[in-house]
Design a protein around this motif. Structure first.
Motif: not given
Length: 232
Positions: A83-84, A94-95, A101-102, A220-223
């Motif tokens: 993040t920035t 989102v990042a 998760r990663a 992605a949907g949960i995010t």
């Protein structure tokens, strides 16, 4: 000359054993789980006597604490790197969620240690783990406070949401909470945090069984849903 080369032989040996302790400890977490962590087994894999290992950690609990602090800091560093402040809040979130998760997928044993079931008989010393343990959630809170107001969610009860926020009002004084975080923002941040953690745990540990062959799309949907809760 490297920093390690600048050390004396005794300091280099200590640094090498401390690094091996962390590496072997993490491997044992992944292979056997936190409850089965054994100083004797770790010492055997490092290649030293258990009595020698006691110079670095006095007990299994000390080793667990060391690994917990390392895991929190490693995760927080990954989130910081993803993040920035220049990114719009939703983009940064989102990042953040993607990096969370990663990291969990790459470090399932450590994820289970810090966000899974408590280890029987172990109680983390708050004075040692608190600083590192609050870093990931504090970063999420710093993203949440970048919006002017907490968005309303259709269908929710205003009185219930206000009661939840009031229950968290004392948290606003916590040094780990970013300045400007009002109780409503704190409540929404915690809800989103739990949504992300629960989703990741369900995927990593197959808590819901084989419900999908496209976990990327599900996350992605949960995010996206979580972003709507934070930013509208």
């Amino acid at each position: 000359m490297s920093e390690r080369e600048a050390l004396g032989p005794r300091a280099r040996n200590r640094a090498a054993i401390e690094a091996a302790l962390r590496d072997v400890g993490r491997r044992h977490l992944a292979e056997h789980g936190a409850a089965a962590l054994s100083l004797r087994a770790v010492a055997r894999d490092i290649g030293i006597a258990p009595s020698a290992l006691y110079r670095y950690v006095r007990s299994r609990d000390d080793l667990l604490t060391l690994l917990i602090v390392d895991a929190y800091d490693d995760l927080a560093d990954a989130l910081d790197a993803a993040t920035t402040p220049a990114d719009p809040p939703r983009t940064a979130f989102v990042a953040f969620a993607t990096a969370l998760r990663a990291w969990a997928r790459s470090n399932a044993g450590e994820y289970a240690l810090i966000y899974g079931s408590p280890v029987p008989g172990y109680h983390a010393p708050g004075d040692v783990t608190r600083r590192s343990g609050t870093r990931p959630l504090a970063l999420l809170a710093s993203l949440a406070v970048r919006v002017d107001a907490v968005p309303e969610v259709p269908g929710t009860s205003g009185s219930t949401q206000r009661a939840a926020a009031a229950a968290l009002a004392p948290a606003a004084a916590d040094p780990a909470v970013p300045r400007g975080a009002d109780p409503a923002s704190i409540a929404r941040t915690i809800a989103v945090w739990n949504l992300l953690l629960g989703s990741i745990a369900s995927e990593l540990f197959e808590q819901l069984g084989p419900v999908t062959d496209d976990p990327d799309a599900v996350y992605a949907g949960i995010t996206d849903l979580a972003a709507a809760l934070l930013f509208g």
